[in-house]
Design a protein around this motif. Sequence first.
Motif, PDB file in Angstrom:
ATOM      1  N   LEU A 173       0.816  -1.215   0.000  1.00 18.81           N
ATOM      2  CA  LEU A 173       0.000   0.000   0.000  1.00 18.81           C
ATOM      3  C   LEU A 173       0.850   1.266   0.000  1.00 18.81           C
ATOM      4  O   LEU A 173       0.485   2.295  -0.568  1.00 18.81           O
ATOM      5  N   GLY A 174       2.026   1.188   0.632  1.00 18.41           N
ATOM      6  CA  GLY A 174       2.891   2.355   0.729  1.00 18.41           C
ATOM      7  C   GLY A 174       3.344   2.891  -0.612  1.00 18.41           C
ATOM      8  O   GLY A 174       3.679   4.082  -0.727  1.00 18.41           O
ATOM      9  N   ALA A 175       3.358   2.043  -1.641  1.00 18.70           N
ATOM     10  CA  ALA A 175       3.795   2.492  -2.962  1.00 18.70           C
ATOM     11  C   ALA A 175       2.887   3.564  -3.531  1.00 18.70           C
ATOM     12  O   ALA A 175       3.319   4.400  -4.339  1.00 18.70           O
ATOM     13  N   PHE A 176       1.632   3.570  -3.105  1.00 20.69           N
ATOM     14  CA  PHE A 176       0.687   4.565  -3.605  1.00 20.69           C
ATOM     15  C   PHE A 176       0.886   5.931  -2.941  1.00 20.69           C
ATOM     16  O   PHE A 176       0.365   6.936  -3.424  1.00 20.69           O
ATOM     17  N   TYR A 177       1.641   5.934  -1.818  1.00 21.60           N
ATOM     18  CA  TYR A 177       1.818   7.191  -1.087  1.00 21.60           C
ATOM     19  C   TYR A 177       3.275   7.543  -0.819  1.00 21.60           C
ATOM     20  O   TYR A 177       3.547   8.525  -0.142  1.00 21.60           O
ATOM     21  N   VAL A 178       4.226   6.758  -1.345  1.00 22.89           N
ATOM     22  CA  VAL A 178       5.633   7.070  -1.115  1.00 22.89           C
ATOM     23  C   VAL A 178       5.993   8.442  -1.683  1.00 22.89           C
ATOM     24  O   VAL A 178       6.884   9.133  -1.183  1.00 22.89           O
ATOM     25  N   SER A 179       5.281   8.858  -2.718  1.00 26.92           N
ATOM     26  CA  SER A 179       5.565  10.151  -3.342  1.00 26.92           C
ATOM     27  C   SER A 179       4.724  11.283  -2.779  1.00 26.92           C
ATOM     28  O   SER A 179       4.884  12.436  -3.193  1.00 26.92           O
ATOM     29  N   TYR A 180       3.821  10.995  -1.820  1.00 23.41           N
ATOM     30  CA  TYR A 180       2.901  12.028  -1.329  1.00 23.41           C
ATOM     31  C   TYR A 180       3.622  13.228  -0.705  1.00 23.41           C
ATOM     32  O   TYR A 180       3.306  14.381  -1.041  1.00 23.41           O
ATOM     33  N   PRO A 181       4.613  13.029   0.192  1.00 26.26           N
ATOM     34  CA  PRO A 181       5.329  14.202   0.723  1.00 26.26           C
ATOM     35  C   PRO A 181       6.017  15.006  -0.384  1.00 26.26           C
ATOM     36  O   PRO A 181       6.014  16.245  -0.357  1.00 26.26           O
ATOM     37  N   THR A 182       6.619  14.306  -1.361  1.00 29.09           N
ATOM     38  CA  THR A 182       7.265  15.006  -2.476  1.00 29.09           C
ATOM     39  C   THR A 182       6.229  15.707  -3.341  1.00 29.09           C
ATOM     40  O   THR A 182       6.454  16.831  -3.813  1.00 29.09           O
ATOM     41  N   THR A 183       5.096  15.047  -3.543  1.00 28.28           N
ATOM     42  CA  THR A 183       4.014  15.672  -4.303  1.00 28.28           C
ATOM     43  C   THR A 183       3.581  16.970  -3.640  1.00 28.28           C
ATOM     44  O   THR A 183       3.394  17.993  -4.301  1.00 28.28           O
ATOM     45  N   LEU A 184       3.441  16.945  -2.316  1.00 31.32           N
ATOM     46  CA  LEU A 184       3.056  18.161  -1.593  1.00 31.32           C
ATOM     47  C   LEU A 184       4.136  19.228  -1.673  1.00 31.32           C
ATOM     48  O   LEU A 184       3.826  20.426  -1.748  1.00 31.32           O
ATOM     49  N   SER A 185       5.408  18.803  -1.666  1.00 28.02           N
ATOM     50  CA  SER A 185       6.495  19.781  -1.769  1.00 28.02           C
ATOM     51  C   SER A 185       6.451  20.503  -3.111  1.00 28.02           C
ATOM     52  O   SER A 185       6.988  21.591  -3.258  1.00 28.02           O
ATOM     53  N   MET A 186       5.801  19.874  -4.101  1.00 32.36           N
ATOM     54  CA  MET A 186       5.628  20.503  -5.406  1.00 32.36           C
ATOM     55  C   MET A 186       4.292  21.224  -5.504  1.00 32.36           C
ATOM     56  O   MET A 186       4.227  22.401  -5.887  1.00 32.36           O
ATOM     57  N   THR A 187       3.217  20.520  -5.134  1.00 32.88           N
ATOM     58  CA  THR A 187       1.890  21.073  -5.397  1.00 32.88           C
ATOM     59  C   THR A 187       1.477  22.194  -4.448  1.00 32.88           C
ATOM     60  O   THR A 187       0.711  23.071  -4.840  1.00 32.88           O
TER      61      THR A 187
END
Length: 310
Positions: A173-187
């Motif tokens: 399940l973590g694969a779907f959210y491993v990029s979430y902090p990085t996504t927020l750092s961009m978005t």
Amino acid sequence: MAQPTGEPVEDYDYEALPPNFSLWQNMAAGAFAGIAEHTVMYPIDAIKTRMQIIGASPAATYNGVLQGTYRIASGEGLLSLWRGMSSVIVGAGPAHAVYFATYEAVKHVMGGNEAGVHHPLAAATSGAAATIASDALMNPFDVIKQRMQIQGSSKMYKSMTDCAKYVYRNEGLGAFYVSYPTTLSMTVPFTALQFLAYESISTAMNPEKKYDPVTHCLAGAVAGGFASALTTPMDVIKTMLQTRGSATDPELRTVNGFVAGCRLLYRREGMRGFFKGVRPRVLTTMPSTAICWSAYEASKAYFIRQNDAL
């Protein structure tokens, strides 16, 4: 809207949501805007994703949007440019509904809907809050989308559901959210910059704040292009994290966060690597945000007219 005799007619600024503009209407407007935004420019987004992948094969290395479009269409079929779009359609509607509902709610609480007054801080804060909420919902769909955009994905995944099952089964399940902090750092900075620029430009172009399609379209395009160019480095790392499970490079497969991704990218490609795909990103974002804001404002204006007719 007809008013009882003897009572004054209440005027409201178009940019300030009227009391009879319901939450579901605002969410419907946002959902329509999100689907319209993502589907129109999807092929260029697919090319951008491939351009950002580290260590891509020569067959998946492109020098520009036109070359990438031709090579993908001729080598894999024209429809491959839209591969993975179902994930965007399924996720973008609900995510943008939450996005615009959060934006309007936070903006209202911060006093950003006061008629005749420009509130840049309220606009930026509202945009940041909106993207935190919507990205939590959209991130898994974005992971699926990018997995299906990479070269050779048709041999691994038959559909959006098949891709989701494969990622969950092999990476958890973590694969779907491993990029979430990085996504927020961009978005978060992207959205704050975009909303700040949009509100500032639209206010300058349309100080009366009436519904004006030209203003919404131009302000959205300029704001989106400006914000996307500045946040491209974070987008490159996001792509790395979201596609790492499909990589054959052992070092890429073990990247577990933003800092590790930055170190690997800098070591292999230097500062130039952080701006891979900047041109297709800007080229995608400018019309996308123009479409998004135009669709949202048009939907909002439609619901306002419908409510007034009651």
